[in-house]
Design an enzyme around this catalytic site. Structure first.
Site, PDB file in Angstrom:
ATOM      1  N   CYS A 198      12.656   5.504  -2.437  1.00 52.57           N
ATOM      2  CA  CYS A 198      12.656   5.237  -0.999  1.00 52.57           C
ATOM      3  C   CYS A 198      11.966   6.417  -0.325  1.00 52.57           C
ATOM      4  O   CYS A 198      12.449   7.550  -0.419  1.00 52.57           O
ATOM      5  CB  CYS A 198      14.094   5.110  -0.508  1.00 52.57           C
ATOM      6  SG  CYS A 198      14.217   4.883   1.271  1.00 52.57           S
ATOM      7  N   CYS A 238       6.082   2.826   1.754  1.00 50.18           N
ATOM      8  CA  CYS A 238       7.455   2.310   1.803  1.00 50.18           C
ATOM      9  C   CYS A 238       7.635   1.490   0.536  1.00 50.18           C
ATOM     10  O   CYS A 238       6.785   0.650   0.202  1.00 50.18           O
ATOM     11  CB  CYS A 238       7.656   1.435   3.037  1.00 50.18           C
ATOM     12  SG  CYS A 238       9.194   0.471   2.980  1.00 50.18           S
ATOM     13  N   SER A 265      17.405   1.631   0.326  1.00 51.63           N
ATOM     14  CA  SER A 265      18.217   0.974   1.357  1.00 51.63           C
ATOM     15  C   SER A 265      18.459  -0.495   1.021  1.00 51.63           C
ATOM     16  O   SER A 265      19.416  -1.099   1.489  1.00 51.63           O
ATOM     17  CB  SER A 265      17.483   1.038   2.689  1.00 51.63           C
ATOM     18  OG  SER A 265      16.245   0.351   2.568  1.00 51.63           O
ATOM     19  N   HIS A 322       9.496  -0.910  -0.304  1.00 49.59           N
ATOM     20  CA  HIS A 322       9.573  -2.371  -0.149  1.00 49.59           C
ATOM     21  C   HIS A 322       8.197  -3.022  -0.316  1.00 49.59           C
ATOM     22  O   HIS A 322       8.088  -4.133  -0.827  1.00 49.59           O
ATOM     23  CB  HIS A 322      10.120  -2.722   1.240  1.00 49.59           C
ATOM     24  CG  HIS A 322      11.614  -2.714   1.327  1.00 49.59           C
ATOM     25  ND1 HIS A 322      12.344  -1.557   1.284  1.00 49.59           N
ATOM     26  CD2 HIS A 322      12.506  -3.737   1.423  1.00 49.59           C
ATOM     27  CE1 HIS A 322      13.633  -1.865   1.374  1.00 49.59           C
ATOM     28  NE2 HIS A 322      13.755  -3.176   1.464  1.00 49.59           N
TER      29      HIS A 322
HETATM   30  N1  DGL Z   1      12.154   1.182   1.245  1.00 50.44           N
HETATM   31  C1  DGL Z   1      12.328   2.243   2.122  1.00 50.44           C
HETATM   32  C2  DGL Z   1      11.202   3.266   2.112  1.00 50.44           C
HETATM   33  O1  DGL Z   1      10.536   3.434   1.125  1.00 50.44           O
HETATM   34  C3  DGL Z   1      13.049   2.084   3.432  1.00 50.44           C
HETATM   35  C4  DGL Z   1      13.063   0.764   4.140  1.00 50.44           C
HETATM   36  C5  DGL Z   1      14.079   0.771   5.274  1.00 50.44           C
HETATM   37  O2  DGL Z   1      15.266   0.687   4.961  1.00 50.44           O
HETATM   38  O3  DGL Z   1      13.702   0.905   6.453  1.00 50.44           O
HETATM   39  O4  DGL Z   1      10.991   3.953   3.066  1.00 50.44           O
END
Ligand code: DGL
Length: 272
Positions: free
Chosen positions: A79, A192, A16, A194
């Site tokens: 993701c 996640c 994302s 991120h």
């Molecule tokens: N980086 C993403 C994940 O691994 C999603 C973060 C988002 O857009 O809420 O779930």
């Protein structure tokens, strides 16, 4: 080596936002001959609060666009939210494109936990999905899972990562680690992508008594196994040295922050 054995098409990691970067960089460091694109779906960030059906819809349109624009030989969904929600649907829709999903590292965490309490930190969508409980039931049925959604930390990484100093990053991570400590967990899964950009801060906050588990290596290995299948026919052996591309979606002009991010990682900027 004959020329027709080389497949110079790019390997594409997508998320994302900037969550594909740690995965792409990890892969790139071990596979320098491959052309790398990390796609950031800025137009639809964040994925976490969106329902499964909406994610399937937008990811199917995005994948189509990425295929048209970049013709990847492999797509890695770097993701967790996209993977739990849409991996199956995307594989059905694009049967000729190998698609690798991200599986939260629940298995090594439950195997290592002595307290038999494991924390999983992810987005709302990932934490509510039955997939986490299924993984825990498969690999550690006696283990208690504490799943916590941390949308504000996703937002922090997306907007502040390249601006924040190490003190600010550590401060952002600490309250989440403390929640898991209070729950008695001795292992925490970064569910996640991120959060991998704050891996060092998570390790510092967790200290000696809590393990931090991630899927960086697992995803990279899976991509490599596709490249190496059938005598490595998807491998590029042409000594590519072009910088990786950070490809960003959305009609609006890119905010200057994207240039900062691309420079930070040594990527050039592209569009979706
Ligand atoms: N980086 C993403 C994940 O691994 C999603 C973060 C988002 O857009 O809420 O779930």
């Amino acid at each position: 080596m004959i020329l027709s054995d080389m497949d110079a098409r790019p390997v594409l990691f997508m998320d994302s936002g900037i969550g594909s970067l740690p995965y792409g960089v990890f892969f790139h460091n071990a596979n320098k001959d491959e052309t790398l694109i990390c796609a950031a779906d800025r137009a639809h960030f964040p994925y976490g609060p969106k329902p499964r059906e909406a994610l399937i819809e937008l990811l199917s349109v995005l994948t189509e666009k990425l295929i048209d624009r970049y013709n990847p030989k492999i797509l890695a969904l770097a993701c967790n939210t996209a993977s739990v929600s849409a991996l199956k649907a995307l594989r059905e829709q694009f049967p000729r494109l190998p698609i690798v999903g991200t599986v939260p590292a629940v298995k090594p965490a439950v195997q290592a936990s002595l307290t038999r309490r494991v924390g999983v930190l992810g987005t709302e969508r990932t934490i509510e999905d039955p997939y986490i409980a299924e993984l825990a039931a498969r690999y550690g049925p006696d283990c208690e899972i504490t799943g916590i959604a941390a949308p504000s930390l996703v937002e922090f990484v997306e907007r502040r990562f390249a601006l924040a100093d190490s003190t600010e990053r550590l401060l952002a991570v600490k309250p989440w680690v403390e929640k898991f400590r209070e729950a008695g967990a001795d292992a925490v899964v970064l569910g996640c992508t991120h959060f991998l950009l704050l891996l060092e801060e998570f390790k510092t906050a967790a200290g000696e008594t809590m393990g931090v588990y991630d899927s960086l290596e697992g995803v990279s290995r899976r991509v490599e196994s596709f490249l190496d299948a059938e005598g490595g026919k998807l491998r590029s052996r042409c000594g590519n040295r072009a910088p990786p591309v950070l490809a960003v979606s959305g009609e609006a002009p890119l905010e200057p922050y994207w240039t900062l991010l691309a420079d930070f990682f040594g990527f050039s900027l592209g569009r979706i």
